[in-house]
Design a protein around this motif. Sequence first.
Motif, PDB file in Angstrom:
ATOM      1  N   LEU A  15     -30.307  19.134 -71.142  1.00  0.00           N
ATOM      2  CA  LEU A  15     -31.484  19.536 -70.376  1.00  0.00           C
ATOM      3  C   LEU A  15     -32.700  19.312 -71.261  1.00  0.00           C
ATOM      4  O   LEU A  15     -32.725  19.754 -72.416  1.00  0.00           O
ATOM      5  CB  LEU A  15     -31.390  21.016 -69.999  1.00  0.00           C
ATOM      6  N   ALA A  16     -33.709  18.601 -70.746  1.00  0.00           N
ATOM      7  CA  ALA A  16     -34.920  18.328 -71.516  1.00  0.00           C
ATOM      8  C   ALA A  16     -36.132  18.845 -70.760  1.00  0.00           C
ATOM      9  O   ALA A  16     -36.182  18.784 -69.529  1.00  0.00           O
ATOM     10  CB  ALA A  16     -35.073  16.834 -71.777  1.00  0.00           C
ATOM     11  N   ALA A  17     -37.092  19.368 -71.510  1.00  0.00           N
ATOM     12  CA  ALA A  17     -38.335  19.873 -70.920  1.00  0.00           C
ATOM     13  C   ALA A  17     -39.503  19.457 -71.802  1.00  0.00           C
ATOM     14  O   ALA A  17     -39.405  19.464 -73.027  1.00  0.00           O
ATOM     15  CB  ALA A  17     -38.283  21.385 -70.795  1.00  0.00           C
ATOM     16  N   VAL A  18     -40.617  19.094 -71.161  1.00  0.00           N
ATOM     17  CA  VAL A  18     -41.835  18.718 -71.864  1.00  0.00           C
ATOM     18  C   VAL A  18     -42.893  19.767 -71.556  1.00  0.00           C
ATOM     19  O   VAL A  18     -43.109  20.122 -70.406  1.00  0.00           O
ATOM     20  CB  VAL A  18     -42.366  17.338 -71.399  1.00  0.00           C
ATOM     21  N   LYS A  19     -43.533  20.259 -72.584  1.00  0.00           N
ATOM     22  CA  LYS A  19     -44.640  21.199 -72.452  1.00  0.00           C
ATOM     23  C   LYS A  19     -45.842  20.583 -73.136  1.00  0.00           C
ATOM     24  O   LYS A  19     -45.768  20.164 -74.288  1.00  0.00           O
ATOM     25  CB  LYS A  19     -44.281  22.543 -73.086  1.00  0.00           C
ATOM     26  N   LEU A  20     -46.975  20.518 -72.436  1.00  0.00           N
ATOM     27  CA  LEU A  20     -48.197  19.943 -72.985  1.00  0.00           C
ATOM     28  C   LEU A  20     -49.143  21.046 -73.427  1.00  0.00           C
ATOM     29  O   LEU A  20     -49.265  22.069 -72.750  1.00  0.00           O
ATOM     30  CB  LEU A  20     -48.904  19.085 -71.937  1.00  0.00           C
ATOM     31  N   GLU A  21     -49.801  20.844 -74.556  1.00  0.00           N
ATOM     32  CA  GLU A  21     -50.838  21.778 -74.975  1.00  0.00           C
ATOM     33  C   GLU A  21     -52.021  20.982 -75.499  1.00  0.00           C
ATOM     34  O   GLU A  21     -51.862  19.921 -76.123  1.00  0.00           O
ATOM     35  CB  GLU A  21     -50.313  22.761 -76.021  1.00  0.00           C
ATOM     36  N   CYS A  45     -22.500  25.336 -76.385  1.00  0.00           N
ATOM     37  CA  CYS A  45     -22.239  23.950 -76.003  1.00  0.00           C
ATOM     38  C   CYS A  45     -20.873  23.458 -76.481  1.00  0.00           C
ATOM     39  O   CYS A  45     -20.286  22.587 -75.851  1.00  0.00           O
ATOM     40  CB  CYS A  45     -23.350  23.033 -76.477  1.00  0.00           C
ATOM     41  N   SER A  46     -20.375  23.987 -77.593  1.00  0.00           N
ATOM     42  CA  SER A  46     -19.051  23.585 -78.055  1.00  0.00           C
ATOM     43  C   SER A  46     -18.531  24.621 -79.050  1.00  0.00           C
ATOM     44  O   SER A  46     -19.284  25.436 -79.579  1.00  0.00           O
ATOM     45  CB  SER A  46     -19.082  22.206 -78.717  1.00  0.00           C
ATOM     46  N   ALA A  47     -17.246  24.529 -79.312  1.00  0.00           N
ATOM     47  CA  ALA A  47     -16.627  25.459 -80.264  1.00  0.00           C
ATOM     48  C   ALA A  47     -17.065  25.168 -81.689  1.00  0.00           C
ATOM     49  O   ALA A  47     -17.037  26.046 -82.549  1.00  0.00           O
ATOM     50  CB  ALA A  47     -15.111  25.368 -80.157  1.00  0.00           C
ATOM     51  N   LEU A  93     -41.352  18.164 -76.728  1.00  0.00           N
ATOM     52  CA  LEU A  93     -40.159  17.773 -75.981  1.00  0.00           C
ATOM     53  C   LEU A  93     -38.971  18.531 -76.567  1.00  0.00           C
ATOM     54  O   LEU A  93     -38.608  18.320 -77.719  1.00  0.00           O
ATOM     55  CB  LEU A  93     -39.944  16.259 -76.093  1.00  0.00           C
ATOM     56  N   ASP A  94     -38.416  19.437 -75.782  1.00  0.00           N
ATOM     57  CA  ASP A  94     -37.260  20.224 -76.207  1.00  0.00           C
ATOM     58  C   ASP A  94     -36.042  19.762 -75.429  1.00  0.00           C
ATOM     59  O   ASP A  94     -36.078  19.687 -74.194  1.00  0.00           O
ATOM     60  CB  ASP A  94     -37.486  21.715 -75.951  1.00  0.00           C
ATOM     61  N   VAL A  95     -34.979  19.439 -76.141  1.00  0.00           N
ATOM     62  CA  VAL A  95     -33.721  19.003 -75.520  1.00  0.00           C
ATOM     63  C   VAL A  95     -32.650  20.026 -75.889  1.00  0.00           C
ATOM     64  O   VAL A  95     -32.424  20.293 -77.061  1.00  0.00           O
ATOM     65  CB  VAL A  95     -33.298  17.593 -76.006  1.00  0.00           C
ATOM     66  N   TYR A  96     -32.021  20.611 -74.875  1.00  0.00           N
ATOM     67  CA  TYR A  96     -30.948  21.582 -75.072  1.00  0.00           C
ATOM     68  C   TYR A  96     -29.643  20.955 -74.585  1.00  0.00           C
ATOM     69  O   TYR A  96     -29.546  20.544 -73.429  1.00  0.00           O
ATOM     70  CB  TYR A  96     -31.218  22.869 -74.283  1.00  0.00           C
ATOM     71  N   VAL A  97     -28.680  20.877 -75.457  1.00  0.00           N
ATOM     72  CA  VAL A  97     -27.375  20.347 -75.079  1.00  0.00           C
ATOM     73  C   VAL A  97     -26.567  21.527 -74.524  1.00  0.00           C
ATOM     74  O   VAL A  97     -26.269  22.475 -75.246  1.00  0.00           O
ATOM     75  CB  VAL A  97     -26.664  19.693 -76.281  1.00  0.00           C
ATOM     76  N   ALA A 108     -28.875  13.091 -74.591  1.00  0.00           N
ATOM     77  CA  ALA A 108     -30.151  13.679 -75.000  1.00  0.00           C
ATOM     78  C   ALA A 108     -31.308  12.699 -74.798  1.00  0.00           C
ATOM     79  O   ALA A 108     -32.378  13.093 -74.319  1.00  0.00           O
ATOM     80  CB  ALA A 108     -30.079  14.125 -76.454  1.00  0.00           C
ATOM     81  N   ILE A 109     -31.118  11.430 -75.131  1.00  0.00           N
ATOM     82  CA  ILE A 109     -32.211  10.469 -74.956  1.00  0.00           C
ATOM     83  C   ILE A 109     -32.436  10.166 -73.477  1.00  0.00           C
ATOM     84  O   ILE A 109     -33.564   9.957 -73.043  1.00  0.00           O
ATOM     85  CB  ILE A 109     -31.994   9.180 -75.773  1.00  0.00           C
ATOM     86  N   LEU A 110     -31.395  10.192 -72.692  1.00  0.00           N
ATOM     87  CA  LEU A 110     -31.546  10.020 -71.250  1.00  0.00           C
ATOM     88  C   LEU A 110     -32.329  11.185 -70.655  1.00  0.00           C
ATOM     89  O   LEU A 110     -33.240  10.990 -69.846  1.00  0.00           O
ATOM     90  CB  LEU A 110     -30.158   9.906 -70.606  1.00  0.00           C
ATOM     91  N   ALA A 111     -32.016  12.407 -71.072  1.00  0.00           N
ATOM     92  CA  ALA A 111     -32.738  13.592 -70.594  1.00  0.00           C
ATOM     93  C   ALA A 111     -34.187  13.562 -71.075  1.00  0.00           C
ATOM     94  O   ALA A 111     -35.110  13.903 -70.316  1.00  0.00           O
ATOM     95  CB  ALA A 111     -32.037  14.861 -71.066  1.00  0.00           C
ATOM     96  N   ALA A 112     -34.417  13.171 -72.318  1.00  0.00           N
ATOM     97  CA  ALA A 112     -35.772  13.107 -72.860  1.00  0.00           C
ATOM     98  C   ALA A 112     -36.620  12.105 -72.086  1.00  0.00           C
ATOM     99  O   ALA A 112     -37.764  12.384 -71.718  1.00  0.00           O
ATOM    100  CB  ALA A 112     -35.724  12.727 -74.337  1.00  0.00           C
ATOM    101  N   ASN A 113     -36.067  10.947 -71.820  1.00  0.00           N
ATOM    102  CA  ASN A 113     -36.775   9.921 -71.058  1.00  0.00           C
ATOM    103  C   ASN A 113     -37.102  10.424 -69.649  1.00  0.00           C
ATOM    104  O   ASN A 113     -38.212  10.233 -69.151  1.00  0.00           O
ATOM    105  CB  ASN A 113     -35.943   8.645 -70.999  1.00  0.00           C
ATOM    106  N   GLY A 114     -36.145  11.078 -69.002  1.00  0.00           N
ATOM    107  CA  GLY A 114     -36.373  11.611 -67.663  1.00  0.00           C
ATOM    108  C   GLY A 114     -37.447  12.686 -67.651  1.00  0.00           C
ATOM    109  O   GLY A 114     -38.276  12.739 -66.732  1.00  0.00           O
TER     110      GLY A 114
END
Length: 181
Positions: A15-21, A45-47, A93-97, A108-114
């Motif tokens: 999951l990726a989210a962009v916040k602008l400031e 996300c994993s053990a 740009l925050d990406v959470y796996v 992660a790069i696919l989510a970041a691009n989206g």
Amino acid sequence: ADGSTLAKIGRTTALAAVKLELVTPELDAPDEGGLDVTVELPPMCSAAARPGRPSEEAAYCSRRIADALRDAKVVDPKRLCVDEGRFAWRARLDVYVLDHDGCVLDAAILAANGALRDCVVPVVSVDERGEASVGEAVERDDDDDPKPEKRKKTKSSQKKKKRKTRNARRAPSPLKARLFL
């Protein structure tokens, strides 16, 4: 968030989210904005993921994504400048796996691009005192004057106006991804 997306490759989910400031640009680049990338691999996300300090894998993914976005010219730092030397956009740009089942960097790069493609940059106006105000776009005609609505409103014209208003609120984004051109 100003833009977000969820990407899945197999059972790996990011999951990726962009916040602008709005910030003051750096002294060595007064006509550029910036992009900060952070990848997090939370314990859920994993053990293999542990709470506490960010893992080496998360730091590696953050660097690789930042490098890939910069090298592909996905974000033009000069277009993030609002007023040279005074105001510029900093995109975080925050990406959470959410589920780590392999190929984390790809997801992660696919989510970041989206998320960057989904990002809506607000309109900023700087007054004569040098203060910035962030707002929404105003519907404009060809002469850049506000467009008055004088005709009788019907259902079709109301739908058309609603569509125009929604499109008018989306300012052109300097964050449009160019990976797929």
